[in-house]
Design a protein around this motif. Sequence first.
Motif, short mmCIF file in Angstrom:
data_model
loop_
_atom_site.label_atom_id
_atom_site.label_comp_id
_atom_site.label_asym_id
_atom_site.label_seq_id
_atom_site.Cartn_x
_atom_site.Cartn_y
_atom_site.Cartn_z
N LEU A 1 50.04 35.14 50.24
CA LEU A 1 50.59 36.38 49.20
C LEU A 1 51.80 37.11 49.56
O LEU A 1 52.65 37.17 49.24
N THR A 2 51.67 37.47 51.05
CA THR A 2 52.49 38.34 51.64
C THR A 2 53.50 37.26 52.00
O THR A 2 54.63 37.24 51.84
N ALA A 3 53.28 35.69 52.35
CA ALA A 3 54.46 34.79 52.57
C ALA A 3 55.42 34.36 51.20
O ALA A 3 56.14 34.28 51.68
N LEU A 4 54.85 34.79 50.21
CA LEU A 4 54.99 34.59 48.61
C LEU A 4 56.03 35.53 48.47
O LEU A 4 56.45 36.00 47.36
N GLY A 5 56.12 36.92 48.97
CA GLY A 5 56.48 37.87 48.68
C GLY A 5 56.12 38.84 47.78
O GLY A 5 56.25 39.80 47.12
N LYS A 6 53.97 38.57 47.89
CA LYS A 6 53.43 39.18 46.54
C LYS A 6 52.61 40.16 47.15
O LYS A 6 52.34 40.19 48.91
N SER A 7 52.01 41.70 46.56
CA SER A 7 51.67 42.09 46.97
C SER A 7 50.25 41.70 47.58
O SER A 7 49.22 40.55 46.00
N ALA A 8 49.20 41.91 48.54
CA ALA A 8 47.74 41.47 48.27
C ALA A 8 47.06 42.23 47.93
O ALA A 8 46.48 43.47 48.82
N ASP A 9 45.47 42.20 47.26
CA ASP A 9 44.32 42.49 47.18
C ASP A 9 42.92 41.97 47.32
O ASP A 9 43.21 40.98 46.92
N GLU A 10 41.84 42.83 47.57
CA GLU A 10 40.50 41.84 47.46
C GLU A 10 40.55 41.36 46.09
O GLU A 10 39.95 39.87 45.77
N ALA A 11 40.63 42.22 44.90
CA ALA A 11 40.28 41.38 43.12
C ALA A 11 41.47 40.15 43.34
O ALA A 11 41.30 39.48 42.30
N LEU A 12 42.87 40.46 43.78
CA LEU A 12 43.54 39.39 43.45
C LEU A 12 42.96 37.91 44.25
O LEU A 12 43.20 36.62 44.26
N ALA A 13 42.97 38.36 45.50
CA ALA A 13 41.98 36.71 46.79
C ALA A 13 41.37 36.25 45.75
O ALA A 13 40.78 35.38 45.65
N LEU A 14 39.97 37.44 45.31
CA LEU A 14 39.39 36.30 44.88
C LEU A 14 38.99 35.79 43.66
O LEU A 14 38.78 34.96 43.93
N GLU A 15 39.91 36.82 42.66
CA GLU A 15 40.65 35.19 41.55
C GLU A 15 41.41 33.72 41.65
O GLU A 15 40.73 33.22 41.46
N LEU A 16 42.07 33.89 42.32
CA LEU A 16 42.84 33.27 43.77
C LEU A 16 41.19 31.94 44.18
O LEU A 16 41.37 31.46 44.12
N ALA A 17 40.47 32.72 45.02
CA ALA A 17 39.64 32.44 45.28
C ALA A 17 39.04 30.94 44.85
O ALA A 17 38.72 30.25 44.47
N ASN A 18 38.34 31.82 43.43
CA ASN A 18 37.47 31.27 42.44
C ASN A 18 38.60 29.56 41.90
O ASN A 18 38.06 29.02 41.32
N LEU A 19 40.02 30.70 41.22
CA LEU A 19 40.71 28.81 41.13
C LEU A 19 40.71 28.34 41.55
O LEU A 19 40.80 27.04 40.92
N ASP A 20 40.95 28.51 42.32
CA ASP A 20 41.17 27.61 43.48
C ASP A 20 39.97 26.77 43.70
O ASP A 20 40.27 24.98 43.57
N ALA A 21 39.29 27.36 44.02
CA ALA A 21 37.83 26.48 44.31
C ALA A 21 37.70 25.53 42.60
O ALA A 21 36.84 24.61 41.90
N SER A 22 37.20 26.29 41.63
CA SER A 22 37.54 25.40 40.10
C SER A 22 38.38 24.27 39.66
O SER A 22 37.69 23.58 39.32
N VAL A 23 39.34 24.29 40.72
CA VAL A 23 40.30 23.38 40.24
C VAL A 23 39.48 22.16 40.95
O VAL A 23 39.15 21.14 40.66
#
Length: 193
Positions: free
Chosen positions: A54-76
Motif C-alpha cells: 500500500l505504501t509503495a502504491l501511495g496509499k495509507s496502510a492500516d490493519e483493517a485494510l490489510a485484513l480486508e485485502l488479505a481476505n479478498l486476495d485469499a477469497s479470489v
Amino acid sequence: VFDLGEVLTSPPDLLPTLAARIDCEVTDLRTVYGDGRLAYDGGCGDLDYWGPILTALGKSADEALALELANLDASVWSQLRPTSWQLLRDVRSAGLTVAVLTNSPHAMQRMADIAPWRPDVDHLFVSASLGLLKPDPAIFELVAERLGLDAADIAFIDDRAGHVEAAAALGWRTHLWHDDADTREWLERLGGV
C-alpha cells in the motif's frame, strides 16, 4: 496431494479485483504484488505484507485494510476452476484421500476452510499454518506423516518444478502440472481416477 494456486485455481481477475479495492492501476499493483510474498506465505502478518504494498502504491496502510485485502486476495485465490474441482471429486470418488498443499498466507486457511470445495478435500495444508514452505523437505515429510502414508503412496501435483523435484527426492510420485487434462491423464495412468 494437489497444489492450489495455478494448479486448482488460476484467477484471471485477481489483480483487477485487488486494484479496484485499492484504487490503483493493475500494472502498478503487478510490480509490487510479489514483494514479500514468500515471507507472507511463511506466516508473517497481513499488515507486514500489505502495508509495504500500500505504501509503495501511495496509499495509507492500516490493519483493517490489510485484513480486508488479505481476505479478498485469499477469497479470489480459493475459487477453483470447474474442471479442477471435478478432478478433486473424481479422485475422492475413486476412494482415495485428497489433500491440498499450498504455499499461502493465514488468510488462505480462513477462506479455504469455508470454501464450497472444502468438503471434497480430506486434508488442507497451508504453509503459513505449518510454518514451513515448499520446497523445504520438512513440509513434505510433515504432510506424509499427517497423511499416515509412505512416500511411494503419495501422488503430488504442482506447477513449480522445484516443488515437484523436492517431493520426488523424498520418494513421492510427482507430476508437473500443465493443465487439468494432462493431470487427469497422469492420474488415470496411476489408477487415481
